[in-house]
Design a protein around this motif. Sequence first.
Motif, short mmCIF file in Angstrom:
data_model
loop_
_atom_site.label_atom_id
_atom_site.label_comp_id
_atom_site.label_asym_id
_atom_site.label_seq_id
_atom_site.Cartn_x
_atom_site.Cartn_y
_atom_site.Cartn_z
N LEU A 1 0.83 -1.18 0.00
CA LEU A 1 0.00 0.00 0.00
C LEU A 1 0.87 1.24 0.00
CD1 LEU A 1 -2.70 -1.02 2.58
CD2 LEU A 1 -2.97 -0.85 0.13
N ARG A 2 0.40 2.28 -0.70
CA ARG A 2 1.18 3.49 -0.78
C ARG A 2 0.32 4.69 -0.46
NH1 ARG A 2 0.07 5.36 -5.99
NH2 ARG A 2 -0.88 3.80 -7.30
N THR A 3 0.77 5.87 -0.77
CA THR A 3 0.19 7.16 -0.44
C THR A 3 -0.07 7.29 1.05
OG1 THR A 3 -2.13 6.61 -0.96
CG2 THR A 3 -0.77 7.41 -2.75
N LEU A 4 -1.27 7.68 1.45
CA LEU A 4 -1.45 8.12 2.81
C LEU A 4 -1.26 7.01 3.83
CD1 LEU A 4 -4.42 10.58 2.51
CD2 LEU A 4 -2.00 11.03 2.45
N ASN B 1 -9.80 8.49 6.28
CA ASN B 1 -9.66 9.74 5.53
C ASN B 1 -10.11 9.59 4.08
OD1 ASN B 1 -6.56 8.55 5.50
ND2 ASN B 1 -7.11 9.48 3.54
N SER B 2 -10.46 10.71 3.50
CA SER B 2 -10.58 10.79 2.04
C SER B 2 -9.23 11.27 1.51
CB SER B 2 -11.69 11.76 1.63
OG SER B 2 -11.35 13.09 1.96
N THR B 3 -8.95 10.98 0.25
CA THR B 3 -7.65 11.34 -0.29
C THR B 3 -7.74 11.72 -1.76
OG1 THR B 3 -5.41 10.53 -0.79
CG2 THR B 3 -7.16 8.88 -0.71
N GLN B 4 -6.96 12.73 -2.12
CA GLN B 4 -6.73 13.10 -3.50
C GLN B 4 -5.24 13.13 -3.82
OE1 GLN B 4 -8.54 15.46 -1.43
NE2 GLN B 4 -10.42 14.29 -1.78
N TYR C 1 -6.93 16.11 1.35
CA TYR C 1 -5.56 15.60 1.21
C TYR C 1 -5.14 15.81 -0.23
CZ TYR C 1 -4.24 13.41 5.62
OH TYR C 1 -3.84 13.19 6.91
N GLY C 2 -4.80 17.06 -0.57
CA GLY C 2 -4.37 17.37 -1.91
C GLY C 2 -2.96 16.91 -2.21
N HIS D 1 -4.88 20.58 7.93
CA HIS D 1 -5.76 20.92 6.80
C HIS D 1 -6.25 19.67 6.09
CE1 HIS D 1 -4.85 25.20 7.22
NE2 HIS D 1 -3.62 24.81 7.51
N GLU D 2 -6.17 18.53 6.76
CA GLU D 2 -6.45 17.24 6.16
C GLU D 2 -7.91 16.84 6.33
OE1 GLU D 2 -5.60 16.34 10.48
OE2 GLU D 2 -4.95 17.78 8.97
N SER D 3 -8.39 15.96 5.45
CA SER D 3 -9.76 15.44 5.52
C SER D 3 -9.72 14.08 6.21
CB SER D 3 -10.36 15.32 4.12
OG SER D 3 -9.46 14.65 3.24
N LEU D 4 -9.73 14.11 7.53
CA LEU D 4 -9.54 12.92 8.35
C LEU D 4 -10.53 12.93 9.50
CD1 LEU D 4 -7.61 10.49 9.36
CD2 LEU D 4 -6.51 12.27 10.73
#
Length: 401
Positions: free
Chosen positions: A2-5, A165-168, A371-372, A381-384
Amino acid sequence: MLRTLTRKVMAMGLGIATALGGSLLATGASSPAHAAVPDTIPMTITNNSGRGEPVYLYNLGTELSTGRQGWADAGGTFHPWPAGGNPPTPAPDASIPGPAAGQTRTIRVPKLSGRIYFSYGQKMVFRLTTGGLVQPAVQNPTDPNRNILFNWSEYTLNQDGLWLNSTQVDMFSAPYTVGVQRADGGTATAGRLRPGGYTGVLNALRAQPGGWANLIQTRPDGTVLRALSPLYGVETGALPATILDDYINRVWQKYSGSTLTVTPFGDRPDIKYSGRVSGGVLHFTNSSGAVVTSFHKPDASSVFGCHRLLDAPNDQVRGPISRTLCAGFHRTTLLTNPNQPDSGAAGFYREPVTDHYSRIIHAHMADGKAYGFAFDDVGHHESLVHDGNPRQASVTLDPLN
């Protein structure tokens, strides 16, 4: 793997406090010490997308008690992946039928650190190598998931609670909102776009000069699927590799003659590092004057990916400094504020060349949080959502309008 956040926000223990400047330590401390998190909790998936295609769900991740990679079925039972191959071999079908438009489906999620994928219209394609699961890589035009409309949320459920979280970070695609119900019955949500926010983001990217419209991917029939992150924009040539050179050069020039002060921990303001450029290298010293870590001048890929020349190990020195630098580069605040992190969003993204992708996404979120990029949690500033004693989680599939 798994990667990113998952590599940082969903870290365990001290890593969580490091990534978020201590905020989750404070949150976790408020949870009852005796409250045992059950082995699984319910997660309600609500389909408010308005789309008529079938939805497929996947719960993929790492089992925290064993470190094994695998998938969980609708009842929350974990299944380890079989051995993969080279070339990669097909993974078992881990799909869970999702809710139809206007309907809800509840599954159970076990103690994993992983992702909840959802796709519209067709199942996703997953393969296994000798090193584990191959994640979708839609920046590659030959990826089998390239023409599928899909997205994912990331979560960790462990003995200390739930982080969801949501992530972009990799892409902006089919919108959704995440939520958690606390033991007292209250709820917290994150990741919801403003009304019209989905098309608003895409239209703003199309209108932004400099190649940002090239991030948008469509199907052969013209259906918009996603906008790639600027990291993948640089890697694919959609954005010029030199896009940040002028700003990076000006930062290096500024701190050749002045000091950049980094205070990376929100709950430990006494820990500060001083950065100066010497011989083309940005050196950071501690309060005793000893050099603790150094950074060569990054390129756009290093900045947009928060990696390579801005690598951020999960330690207590280089990682926190690098996360702060990465946030400052994305938000282009390093020239206007020599004391980082800069937590005031009003000053973010003011340079003509900045991370317009993240700027636009934040501007279209209902609460301004997203999470831009990988370390958008710097300054909170995160969507968590997080709770130390969760009763239920939720993912709501929102309209594509």
